[in-house]
Design an enzyme around this catalytic site. Structure first.
Site, PDB file in Angstrom:
ATOM      1  N   ASN A  10      12.807  -2.747 -10.500  1.00  0.00           N
ATOM      2  CA  ASN A  10      13.900  -2.074 -11.200  1.00  0.00           C
ATOM      3  C   ASN A  10      14.195  -2.885 -12.455  1.00  0.00           C
ATOM      4  O   ASN A  10      14.780  -3.961 -12.369  1.00  0.00           O
ATOM      5  CB  ASN A  10      15.124  -1.993 -10.275  1.00  0.00           C
ATOM      6  N   TRP A  11      13.776  -2.355 -13.583  1.00  0.00           N
ATOM      7  CA  TRP A  11      13.910  -3.118 -14.834  1.00  0.00           C
ATOM      8  C   TRP A  11      15.329  -3.083 -15.390  1.00  0.00           C
ATOM      9  O   TRP A  11      15.625  -3.758 -16.370  1.00  0.00           O
ATOM     10  CB  TRP A  11      12.923  -2.581 -15.881  1.00  0.00           C
ATOM     11  N   LYS A  12      16.185  -2.238 -14.811  1.00  0.00           N
ATOM     12  CA  LYS A  12      17.575  -2.102 -15.292  1.00  0.00           C
ATOM     13  C   LYS A  12      17.574  -1.867 -16.803  1.00  0.00           C
ATOM     14  O   LYS A  12      16.666  -1.192 -17.298  1.00  0.00           O
ATOM     15  CB  LYS A  12      18.396  -3.327 -14.862  1.00  0.00           C
ATOM     16  N   GLY A 233      14.698  -6.825  -8.968  1.00  0.00           N
ATOM     17  CA  GLY A 233      15.311  -6.761 -10.292  1.00  0.00           C
ATOM     18  C   GLY A 233      14.694  -7.794 -11.217  1.00  0.00           C
ATOM     19  O   GLY A 233      13.581  -7.625 -11.725  1.00  0.00           O
ATOM     20  N   GLY A 234      15.404  -8.896 -11.418  1.00  0.00           N
ATOM     21  CA  GLY A 234      15.018  -9.901 -12.408  1.00  0.00           C
ATOM     22  C   GLY A 234      13.562 -10.326 -12.348  1.00  0.00           C
ATOM     23  O   GLY A 234      12.891 -10.436 -13.391  1.00  0.00           O
TER      24      GLY A 234
HETATM   25  P1  13P Z   1      17.743  -8.961  -8.526  1.00  0.00           P
HETATM   26  O1  13P Z   1      16.350  -8.978  -7.940  1.00  0.00           O
HETATM   27  O2  13P Z   1      17.780  -9.343  -9.978  1.00  0.00           O
HETATM   28  O3  13P Z   1      18.718  -9.698  -7.680  1.00  0.00           O
HETATM   29  O4  13P Z   1      18.210  -7.414  -8.518  1.00  0.00           O
HETATM   30  C1  13P Z   1      18.061  -6.674  -7.358  1.00  0.00           C
HETATM   31  C2  13P Z   1      18.317  -5.248  -7.679  1.00  0.00           C
HETATM   32  O5  13P Z   1      19.425  -4.861  -7.988  1.00  0.00           O
HETATM   33  C3  13P Z   1      17.175  -4.318  -7.634  1.00  0.00           C
HETATM   34  O6  13P Z   1      17.599  -2.993  -7.704  1.00  0.00           O
END
Ligand code: 13P
Length: 250
Positions: A10-12, A233-234
């Site tokens: 999830n690249w946000k 995420g990150g």
């Molecule tokens: P992180 O891996 O950055 O904690 O984020 C998790 C997330 O929200 C994936 O959707």
């Protein structure tokens, strides 16, 4: 039953088009895997990433959609639009959308129905906040979110979804749930799926863990019986880290 592992990045709100296409180029060099892998870039990068993924088994996910097919909803994008563009699926009900953009269980339910109707594979996100965990309300919250999201869905429709358990306190904090904490909730989710959709569907649905998944902790988390993948995420923003997480999921 052996479920095929499924890891999605999830690249946000990260990566311009140029950066997204470069990351895909690196991922294509590094990922060599039998497991299911997806990436969810921001809306602006979906079409160029789709083109950059041509011939690759990596699947394309969006991070949200509206529940209506079209209409006067300034700034929104519909599920059929994502399907036409070549998306395989869509992430729904992420905690950031719930916390920062007011999404409700009822809203997630509508989006889920729209996504399924458009033949998109939904990843439905659930998870408790730190305050809720400390008040021993984890299961109350997670079960409400799941019942709410799947309200009115036939068993076969539930079977076309993936669930991501993402404890809010573990997202972007570097604090990962212990394997025991994660497996406990994943096992409870599997039990609830059995109740609402029957044993065959409950056995087949993948339940991803999300929240500070890193190359260092992925393999152990994903070795648990009810942890069928990860929503990352990150660490999905760097090709090397993401490739190592995928390798650890085998
Ligand atoms: P992180 O891996 O950055 O904690 O984020 C998790 C997330 O929200 C994936 O959707």
């Amino acid at each position: 039953m052996t479920r095929r592992k499924f890891v999605c990045g999830n690249w946000k709100m990260h990566k311009t088009v140029a950066e997204a296409v470069e990351l895909v180029r690196e991922l294509r060099q590094r990922l060599n895997t039998q497991i299911q892998v997806g990436i969810a870039p921001p809306f602006t990068a979906l079409a160029p990433v789709k083109a950059a993924l041509q011939g690759s088994p990596i699947q394309l996910f969006a991070q949200n959609c509206h529940h209506e097919k079209q209409g006067a909803f300034t700034g929104e994008v519909s599920a059929p639009m994502l399907k036409e563009l070549g998306c395989d699926g869509v992430i729904l009900g992420h905690s950031e959308r719930r916390q920062l953009f007011g999404e409700t269980d009822e809203g997630v339910n509508k989006k889920l129905k729209a996504a399924l109707e458009a033949q998109l594979h939904p990843i439905v996100c659930v998870g408790e906040t730190l305050a809720e965990r400390e008040a021993s309300r984890t299961w109350e919250v997670v079960s409400r979110q799941i019942r709410g999201a799947f309200n009115g869905l036939a068993a076969d429709a539930v079977g076309r979804c993936t669930i991501a358990y993402e404890p809010v306190w573990a997202i972007g904090t570097g604090k990962t749930a212990t394997t025991g904490q994660a497996q406990e909730v994943h096992g409870q989710i599997r039990g609830l799926l059995r109740e609402i959709a029957g044993p065959a569907v409950a056995d087949a649905v993948r339940i991803q863990y999300g929240g500070s998944v890193k190359p260092e902790n992925a393999a152990e988390l994903l070795s648990q019986p009810d942890i069928d993948g990860a929503l990352v995420g990150g660490a999905s923003l760097k090709a090397d880290d993401f490739a190592r997480i995928v390798a650890g999921a085998k």
